[in-house]
Design an enzyme around this catalytic site. Structure first.
Site, PDB file in Angstrom:
ATOM      1  N   ASP A   1       0.395  -2.861   5.747  1.00  0.00           N
ATOM      2  CA  ASP A   1      -0.731  -2.374   4.938  1.00  0.00           C
ATOM      3  C   ASP A   1      -0.247  -1.512   3.762  1.00  0.00           C
ATOM      4  OD1 ASP A   1      -3.357  -2.129   4.243  1.00  0.00           O
ATOM      5  OD2 ASP A   1      -3.862  -0.627   5.758  1.00  0.00           O
TER       6      ASP A   1
ATOM      7  N   HIS B   1       1.356  -7.322  -3.277  1.00  0.00           N
ATOM      8  CA  HIS B   1       1.503  -8.388  -2.266  1.00  0.00           C
ATOM      9  C   HIS B   1       2.822  -9.130  -2.468  1.00  0.00           C
ATOM     10  CE1 HIS B   1      -2.472  -7.528  -0.967  1.00  0.00           C
ATOM     11  NE2 HIS B   1      -3.100  -8.096  -1.969  1.00  0.00           N
TER      12      HIS B   1
ATOM     13  N   LEU C   1      14.894 -15.117  17.349  1.00  0.00           N
ATOM     14  CA  LEU C   1      13.650 -14.374  17.101  1.00  0.00           C
ATOM     15  C   LEU C   1      12.454 -15.311  16.883  1.00  0.00           C
ATOM     16  CD1 LEU C   1      12.323 -11.534  16.271  1.00  0.00           C
ATOM     17  CD2 LEU C   1      12.735 -12.291  13.919  1.00  0.00           C
TER      18      LEU C   1
HETATM   19  C1  IPE Z   1      -5.376  -5.092   7.912  1.00  0.00           C
HETATM   20  O1  IPE Z   1      -5.345  -4.428   6.694  1.00  0.00           O
HETATM   21  C2  IPE Z   1      -5.061  -6.538   7.739  1.00  0.00           C
HETATM   22  C3  IPE Z   1      -3.699  -6.844   7.300  1.00  0.00           C
HETATM   23  C4  IPE Z   1      -2.721  -5.997   7.142  1.00  0.00           C
HETATM   24  C5  IPE Z   1      -3.440  -8.235   7.062  1.00  0.00           C
HETATM   25  P1  IPE Z   1      -6.688  -4.154   5.855  1.00  0.00           P
HETATM   26  O2  IPE Z   1      -6.262  -3.437   4.634  1.00  0.00           O
HETATM   27  O3  IPE Z   1      -7.431  -5.409   5.675  1.00  0.00           O
HETATM   28  O4  IPE Z   1      -7.502  -3.212   6.842  1.00  0.00           O
HETATM   29  P2  IPE Z   1      -8.705  -2.218   6.548  1.00  0.00           P
HETATM   30  O5  IPE Z   1      -9.733  -2.985   5.793  1.00  0.00           O
HETATM   31  O6  IPE Z   1      -8.173  -1.086   5.730  1.00  0.00           O
HETATM   32  O7  IPE Z   1      -9.156  -1.756   7.902  1.00  0.00           O
HETATM   33  C1  IPE Z   2      -2.024  -5.258   3.048  1.00  0.00           C
HETATM   34  O1  IPE Z   2      -2.207  -4.495   1.909  1.00  0.00           O
HETATM   35  C2  IPE Z   2      -2.097  -6.739   2.791  1.00  0.00           C
HETATM   36  C3  IPE Z   2      -3.319  -7.369   3.296  1.00  0.00           C
HETATM   37  C4  IPE Z   2      -4.271  -6.788   3.951  1.00  0.00           C
HETATM   38  C5  IPE Z   2      -3.483  -8.775   3.044  1.00  0.00           C
HETATM   39  P1  IPE Z   2      -3.651  -4.228   1.295  1.00  0.00           P
HETATM   40  O2  IPE Z   2      -3.985  -5.326   0.385  1.00  0.00           O
HETATM   41  O3  IPE Z   2      -4.635  -3.980   2.366  1.00  0.00           O
HETATM   42  O4  IPE Z   2      -3.374  -2.898   0.469  1.00  0.00           O
HETATM   43  P2  IPE Z   2      -4.290  -1.605   0.433  1.00  0.00           P
HETATM   44  O5  IPE Z   2      -4.542  -1.215   1.850  1.00  0.00           O
HETATM   45  O6  IPE Z   2      -5.533  -1.973  -0.284  1.00  0.00           O
HETATM   46  O7  IPE Z   2      -3.467  -0.600  -0.286  1.00  0.00           O
HETATM   47 MG    MG Z   3      -5.238  -2.352   3.385  1.00  0.00          MG
END
Ligand code: IPE
Ligand code: IPE
Ligand code: MG
Length: 253
Positions: free
Chosen positions: A33, A50, A144
């Site tokens: 995240d 990303h 793995l």
């Molecule tokens: C969780 O992250 C999903 C992934 C890392 C793929 P999100 O960024 O979507 O989660 P929330 O919305 O903050 O809970």
């Molecule tokens: C995690 O990073 C990737 C996915 C959930 C796909 P985010 O896209 O959620 O990044 P933040 O949390 O908005 O910073």
């Molecule tokens: Mg996120």
């Protein structure tokens, strides 16, 4: 020719890391995240975060193979992430192919087996095909298990399992009396996999966001404020070291 002396300043660190090497967690799950915030901090579009996140993925996969881990499950796209703008979703759906295009040869060479958990039916064809191709190419590897959670949602997974259980009871493939936790686990995407020993979530959020609700019942949790694109093998090893210090009691004493 003189022999190179060991670097004693880091001896303690080396000893600890070797200890981790002795008994690493079998299964590590990571909620990757903070990509968007990483990008925002740099004045870049979210998708730049990303893209950068791919580098962290390969770093952690390399570290996991080095430490002889059995399973690494990476949360890459949740069933709730469809709520994001289409342009961001389209970009995210291209990443598996991009990652595998660059790293599949190395993963094959490292004896990694690739799999995915989640509802693959709803993925775009090109994403599905890239994963399917990598699965096929690595199916006989026994190093793995690199498990991507893609279009994964735990409640959906449990609901699907429940429906299948009911169906199997109705057609006498299963009886209510033989249904227990072990049997139910076989109906989940994670069929045949051990439960995660360690769950890591980056970016400072401390929630599960619908990830592996059943499988994490006794998992150790480890959180860091570091955004996913800044996560590297050093921080990963810190998590592994902290895990080693935990006492897992499973309700006992
Ligand atoms: C969780 O992250 C999903 C992934 C890392 C793929 P999100 O960024 O979507 O989660 P929330 O919305 O903050 O809970
Ligand atoms: C995690 O990073 C990737 C996915 C959930 C796909 P985010 O896209 O959620 O990044 P933040 O949390 O908005 O910073
Ligand atoms: Mg996120």
């Amino acid at each position: 020719m003189s022999m190179r002396l060991p670097f004693f300043k880091n001896k303690q660190t080396t000893d600890i890391i070797n200890k981790v090497l002795d008994s690493p967690p079998e299964h590590v799950a990571i909620i990757m995240d903070g990509n968007g915030r990483w990008a925002k901090k740099r004045g870049l579009p979210r998708i730049a975060g990303h893209k950068e996140g791919i580098n962290s993925v390969i770093k952690i996969v390399r570290s996991a193979t080095k430490h002889n881990m059995e399973i690494l499950t990476l949360f890459a796209f949740s069933t709730e992430n469809w709520r994001r703008p289409t342009t961001e979703i389209d970009f995210l759906m291209k990443l598996p192919k991009e990652f595998l295009h660059i790293y599949l040869p190395e993963l094959i060479e490292k004896n990694v087996r690739i799999d995915m958990i989640g509802d693959s039916g709803a993925l775009p064809a090109h994403t599905k095909e890239a994963i399917q191709y990598a699965k096929e190419k690595t199916k006989d590897n026994d190093g793995l298990l690199l498990n991507f959670a893609l279009n994964y949602g735990s409640r959906f997974e449990i609901m699907q399992a429940m429906k299948q259980v009911i169906h199997d009871i109705e057609c006498s493939k299963l009886t209510v009396d033989t249904l227990d936790e072990a049997v139910f686990s076989e109906y989940l995407y994670t069929k045949g996999m051990s439960d995660p020993d360690l769950l890591i979530r980056t970016s400072g959020e401390q929630r599960l966001s619908n990830f592996l609700l059943w499988q994490l019942a006794y998992t150790e949790f480890w959180f860091t404020d570091v955004f996913w694109p800044d996560f590297d093998e050093k921080i990963f090893e810190q998590a592994l070291l902290d895990y080693q210090q935990r006492k897992r009691r499973y309700g006992g004493i």
